[in-house]
Design a protein around this motif. Structure first.
Motif, mmCIF file in Angstrom:
data_model
loop_
_atom_site.group_PDB
_atom_site.id
_atom_site.type_symbol
_atom_site.label_atom_id
_atom_site.label_comp_id
_atom_site.label_asym_id
_atom_site.label_seq_id
_atom_site.Cartn_x
_atom_site.Cartn_y
_atom_site.Cartn_z
ATOM 1 N N LYS A 163 24.225 5.627 17.243
ATOM 2 C CA LYS A 163 24.783 4.935 18.440
ATOM 3 C C LYS A 163 24.238 3.705 18.885
ATOM 4 N N LYS A 164 22.737 4.047 19.132
ATOM 5 C CA LYS A 164 21.956 3.014 19.990
ATOM 6 C C LYS A 164 21.029 2.081 18.897
ATOM 7 N N GLU A 165 21.266 2.590 17.583
ATOM 8 C CA GLU A 165 20.518 1.928 16.528
ATOM 9 C C GLU A 165 19.034 1.732 16.852
ATOM 10 N N MET A 166 18.293 2.742 17.165
ATOM 11 C CA MET A 166 17.099 2.833 17.384
ATOM 12 C C MET A 166 16.250 3.377 16.316
ATOM 13 N N GLU A 167 15.496 2.593 15.481
ATOM 14 C CA GLU A 167 14.893 2.826 14.189
ATOM 15 C C GLU A 167 15.753 3.855 13.427
ATOM 16 N N PRO A 168 16.938 3.657 13.086
ATOM 17 C CA PRO A 168 17.945 4.620 12.423
ATOM 18 C C PRO A 168 17.224 5.199 10.991
ATOM 19 N N SER A 169 16.416 4.144 10.404
ATOM 20 C CA SER A 169 15.768 4.806 9.168
ATOM 21 C C SER A 169 14.738 5.693 9.252
ATOM 22 N N LEU A 170 14.202 5.916 10.572
ATOM 23 C CA LEU A 170 13.374 6.971 10.804
ATOM 24 C C LEU A 170 13.981 8.129 11.689
ATOM 25 N N LEU A 171 14.664 7.784 12.759
ATOM 26 C CA LEU A 171 15.296 8.937 13.569
ATOM 27 C C LEU A 171 16.131 9.616 12.940
ATOM 28 N N LEU A 172 17.068 8.917 12.112
ATOM 29 C CA LEU A 172 18.001 9.799 11.511
ATOM 30 C C LEU A 172 17.670 10.909 10.654
ATOM 31 N N PRO A 173 16.859 10.706 9.787
ATOM 32 C CA PRO A 173 15.881 11.731 8.967
ATOM 33 C C PRO A 173 15.174 12.715 9.846
#
Length: 373
Positions: free
Chosen positions: A31-41
């Protein structure tokens, strides 16, 4: 069916809380696109490891010990510092040191923004943490995830999982945390200072020599920093040498993204409820925030002191970009400058400070290792 309901009976409320934390990280990523490559996993991994008797992590069962794949990845990539160092190669390949080489005095503010590390070291020690844990917690203030992992793992900190989560979470929260802190220690008049940018030509030879010289200087004065600085500078040398363009692109995109993905999932192996939800973890998160805030303040205040003696004033907000969160912090400073004055473009100055902060943070990490390893 009996085994199914038996497993549900093993569910604890702490695990449900960790599902909520994992969901929050996923929400921030999407939603906030905050470091998605890290926070998502990381968020998905937090849910994964907190399922009752999760096969993703090692379980001691009546039939024997079942080794989980995330623990295997942890031993293969974080316990031996491999993932952080490989990630530094990718980060180095992303960094353009031209703004810094055009205006070398910006290094002052990158160094000043590491103040929070040493302030928090003292605070954590006073709060009762062992010296190796206090030193590891302090490095969170660098806003540099790979350095935090490297230092905490090398010092064998008892709170590696909490330190890693705090470091990367605060990196992602730069756009939320830094603006109010910057406004607190600056006046509107200071935030309106314009800094015209006339880019000086930097020769290719200088760009090639810079990472080599920085590695040698850091190695001579802070030997423990060689692995950190060396891998970062090697990545930059790949970028600047001009004969490895395809390798540079691979390091920036494929390597960095793949390692970040594996890092996020692997870190989650240390987010199991029984290890994560305790008083010490909350204290670490609080101390990490203190370190982050004081790093920001330190960079801004040194810029303000500089203005007392300089004929050509600088916008003190650029000092806040001295934390290692590249390039988020530079973007935050530039955005704040444009909010105050839509013709005040601070990006290149802030980037120069930001990349100097990247170097300073890994050297600070090396100093911590030299002092406490």
């Amino acid at each position: 069916m009996q085994e199914l309901f038996g497993n549900l009976c093993n569910l604890q409320w702490q695990q449900v809380v960790m599902w909520g934390i994992g969901g929050l990280l996923i929400w921030l990523a999407i939603k906030k696109e905050m470091e998605p490559s890290l926070l998502l996993p990381m968020g998905f991994g937090a849910i994964l490891v907190n399922l009752p008797l999760s096969g993703a992590v090692t379980q001691v069962l009546s039939t024997g010990t079942e080794v989980g794949p995330l623990d295997v990845l942890f031993d293969a990539g974080i316990a031996n510092e491999l993932f952080p160092l490989l990630l530094f190669v990718g980060i180095g390949a992303m960094i353009d040191f031209t703004p810094l080489l055009s205006n070398p005095k910006l290094m002052i503010f990158g160094a000043a923004a590491q103040f929070g590390i040493f302030f928090t070291l003292g605070a954590a020690t006073l709060m009762g943490f062992e010296l190796k844990d206090a030193a590891s917690i302090a490095v969170i203030g660098a806003a540099d995830g790979p350095t935090s992992i490297f230092v905490a793992n090398f010092l064998e900190s008892n709170y590696l999982g909490a330190i890693i989560v705090a470091a990367y979470s605060y990196m992602a929260l730069v756009p939320i945390i830094q603006p109010p802190v910057i406004r607190l220690v600056t006046t509107k008049k200071e935030r309106l200072i314009r800094m015209p940018y006339a880019e000086k030509q930097v020769s290719k030879t200088a760009k090639i020599l810079f990472p080599i010289i920085i590695t040698m200087v850091a190695g001579l004065f802070v030997p423990r920093s060689v692995a950190l600085v060396g891998f970062l500078m090697f990545g930059n040398l790949i970028r600047e040498c001009g004969v490895l363009d395809s390798l540079s692109e691979t390091a920036q995109k494929v390597l960095a993204n793949l390692i970040t993905l594996l890092l996020g999932l692997t870190v989650a192996s240390k987010m199991q409820a029984e290890y994560f939800l305790n008083r010490q973890t909350l204290m670490i998160l609080a101390l990490g925030l203190v370190a982050f805030v004081f790093d920001t303040i330190g960079g801004v205040l040194v810029a303000k002191v500089y203005n007392l003696f300089a004929k050509q004033k600088i916008n003190p907000m650029i000092g806040a970009a001295g934390i290692s969160a590249f390039p988020m912090s530079a973007r935050v400073v530039n955005k704040m400058g444009l909010q105050e004055d839509n013709q005040n473009f601070l990006l290149m100055h802030a980037v120069g400070v930001n990349v100097s902060g990247q170097i300073a943070s890994v050297i600070a990490g090396g100093m911590i290792l030299t002092l406490f390893a």
